[in-house]
Scaffold this active site. Structure first.
Site, mmCIF file in Angstrom:
data_model
loop_
_atom_site.group_PDB
_atom_site.id
_atom_site.type_symbol
_atom_site.label_atom_id
_atom_site.label_comp_id
_atom_site.label_asym_id
_atom_site.label_seq_id
_atom_site.Cartn_x
_atom_site.Cartn_y
_atom_site.Cartn_z
ATOM 1 N N ILE A 136 -18.802 12.949 -19.403
ATOM 2 C CA ILE A 136 -18.754 14.143 -20.240
ATOM 3 C C ILE A 136 -20.192 14.559 -20.527
ATOM 4 O O ILE A 136 -21.007 13.754 -20.988
ATOM 5 C CB ILE A 136 -17.994 13.877 -21.558
ATOM 6 C CG1 ILE A 136 -16.589 13.332 -21.279
ATOM 7 C CG2 ILE A 136 -17.942 15.149 -22.393
ATOM 8 C CD1 ILE A 136 -15.663 14.248 -20.489
ATOM 9 N N LYS A 137 -20.502 15.835 -20.234
ATOM 10 C CA LYS A 137 -21.857 16.337 -20.452
ATOM 11 C C LYS A 137 -22.002 16.869 -21.876
ATOM 12 O O LYS A 137 -21.192 17.682 -22.319
ATOM 13 C CB LYS A 137 -22.178 17.447 -19.444
ATOM 14 C CG LYS A 137 -22.362 16.942 -18.029
ATOM 15 C CD LYS A 137 -22.679 18.068 -17.065
ATOM 16 C CE LYS A 137 -24.153 18.289 -16.916
ATOM 17 N NZ LYS A 137 -24.461 19.217 -15.785
ATOM 18 N N VAL A 138 -23.044 16.393 -22.541
ATOM 19 C CA VAL A 138 -23.328 16.791 -23.923
ATOM 20 C C VAL A 138 -24.787 17.233 -23.986
ATOM 21 O O VAL A 138 -25.679 16.499 -23.548
ATOM 22 C CB VAL A 138 -23.094 15.606 -24.895
ATOM 23 C CG1 VAL A 138 -23.471 15.995 -26.314
ATOM 24 C CG2 VAL A 138 -21.638 15.139 -24.831
#
Length: 378
Positions: A136-138
């Site tokens: 998951i890209k944050v």
């Protein structure tokens, strides 16, 4: 020897900075994995916008979902693409024991300044993907950094995106370590938690070169003008090398050793935005100059083709470190404020991703044969 494949010999993993259904349907992704040694895929709202609004590959699914909110349609399409990419990459994931083989999906760029909502959405997307080799890209905003710690503690793989400044990277690495420590304290398994810290490269040179041109136009001494001119096109690589020095420092410290002994994987630096924007520069320079152990380079398709064709790999990342640090301090002395530039780049990057996300939602609404009045946002 394929220059792309030879990068693995230097300890660097090559990921593809693109996702699209045509890549999956044509089995092109499988070919890239088998022939070029591609071991990961990254996406972002701009990539999905290009892919979904530009092709016919999604038209049937969009037409069938006329009664669904457009934001939900986008999410379904993105989840399916990332799941399929992760399935293609799963053999890499098992062969590398979880070091590579990841497909990354970004949380909504509209949540970048809200840590609670970012955590909530990241958990939801992670559960919806349901595959261990996804990330998951944050974004590396202050709120994002808070979220990263909690997500790592949860055992969610995190690709930290939109990193420009070394100061922000230090905070990200610290959040990642705290997350692992929290997980270990709760008795959680560490070996399956993967993370990368994605440093954006080309945008720094574009912004710095513009700042240099402004300084030159404002009138400086001949000596300073010469010094400024020699800095053109050098600070992005110097900045990345400084970040890598910090990474090497982290992995020698007792704090990390303790976690590594419990099975933790390092949080590798990932070079992103490695397509060259300025035609004055060699088109593969952001691969050639940043090759080093325990790093990832996520490469756009055109740059991938260029490097396959004429890339010259060498162990380059630690070359001329003193020169890199010197250039960064010269820039500062000459009035090029890199900290301010990187802050602006983060804000710009977030805005571009928000705009791309919104255009994508709009394109889905427009693509529907009927129900153009369907609610835009979930």
């Amino acid at each position: 020897m394929n220059p792309l494949r030879s990068l693995h010999g230097y300890g660097q993993s090559v990921w593809l900075d693109y996702i699209g259904r045509e890549l999956l349907d044509s089995l092109e992704l499988r070919r890239l994995i088998e022939e070029d040694g591609i071991v990961g895929v990254t996406s972002n709202p701009a990539i999905f916008e290009k892919s979904i609004s530009g092709g016919q590959y999604y038209a049937v699914d969009i037409a069938k979902s006329a009664d669904m909110p457009a934001a939900l349609v986008y999410e379904h399409l993105a989840l399916e693409d990332i799941r399929r990419a992760a399935t293609e990459l799963y053999p890499v994931y098992t062969a590398t024991q979880g070091r590579d083989g990841y497909a990354s999906l970004e949380v909504s760029p509209h949540l970048a300044h809200d840590s609670e909502l970012t955590i909530e959405e990241a958990r939801r997307l992670w559960a919806a993907l349901g595959q261990p080799n996804t990330m998951i890209k944050v974004p590396a905003t202050p709120a994002g950094i808070v979220a990263i710690e909690t997500l790592i503690a949860d055992g969610i793989n995190v690709n930290v995106t939109l990193l420009f400044g070394v100061g922000a990277y230090r905070q990200v690495a610290d959040a990642w370590l705290r997350g692992l420590e929290r997980r270990a304290a709760a008795g959680g398994e560490l070996s399956q938690v993967a993370s990368v810290a994605s440093f954006f490269i080309s945008r720094i040179d574009t912004a710095v070169d513009t700042a240099i041109d402004r300084r030159l136009a404002s009138g400086v001494s001949n000596r300073d003008a010469r010094a400024l001119s020699t800095l053109r096109g050098t600070l992005a690589i110097a900045n990345a090398r400084q970040a890598y020095l910090h990474y090497l420092e982290i992995v020698t410290q007792p704090r990390w050793r303790k976690l590594a002994n419990q099975g933790a994987q390092p949080q590798r630096l990932l070079w992103a935005s490695t397509g060259v924007k300025d035609p004055a520069y060699r088109d593969v320079r952001y691969i050639e100059e940043l090759i080093g152990s325990d790093t990832v380079n996520t490469v756009p398709p055109a740059t991938l083709d260029a490097f396959r064709d004429h890339g010259v790999p060498r162990d380059s990342l630690l070359e001329d470190i003193d020169g890199a640090l010197e250039r960064l301090s010269h820039a500062d002395r000459l009035g090029i404020d890199l900290a301010t530039i990187t802050d602006v780049l983060l804000a710009d990057g977030l805005r571009q991703f928000r705009d791309a996300h919104d255009r994508l939602i709009d394109a889905i609404v427009q693509a529907r044969p009927i129900h153009h009045h369907a609610t835009q946002f979930a």
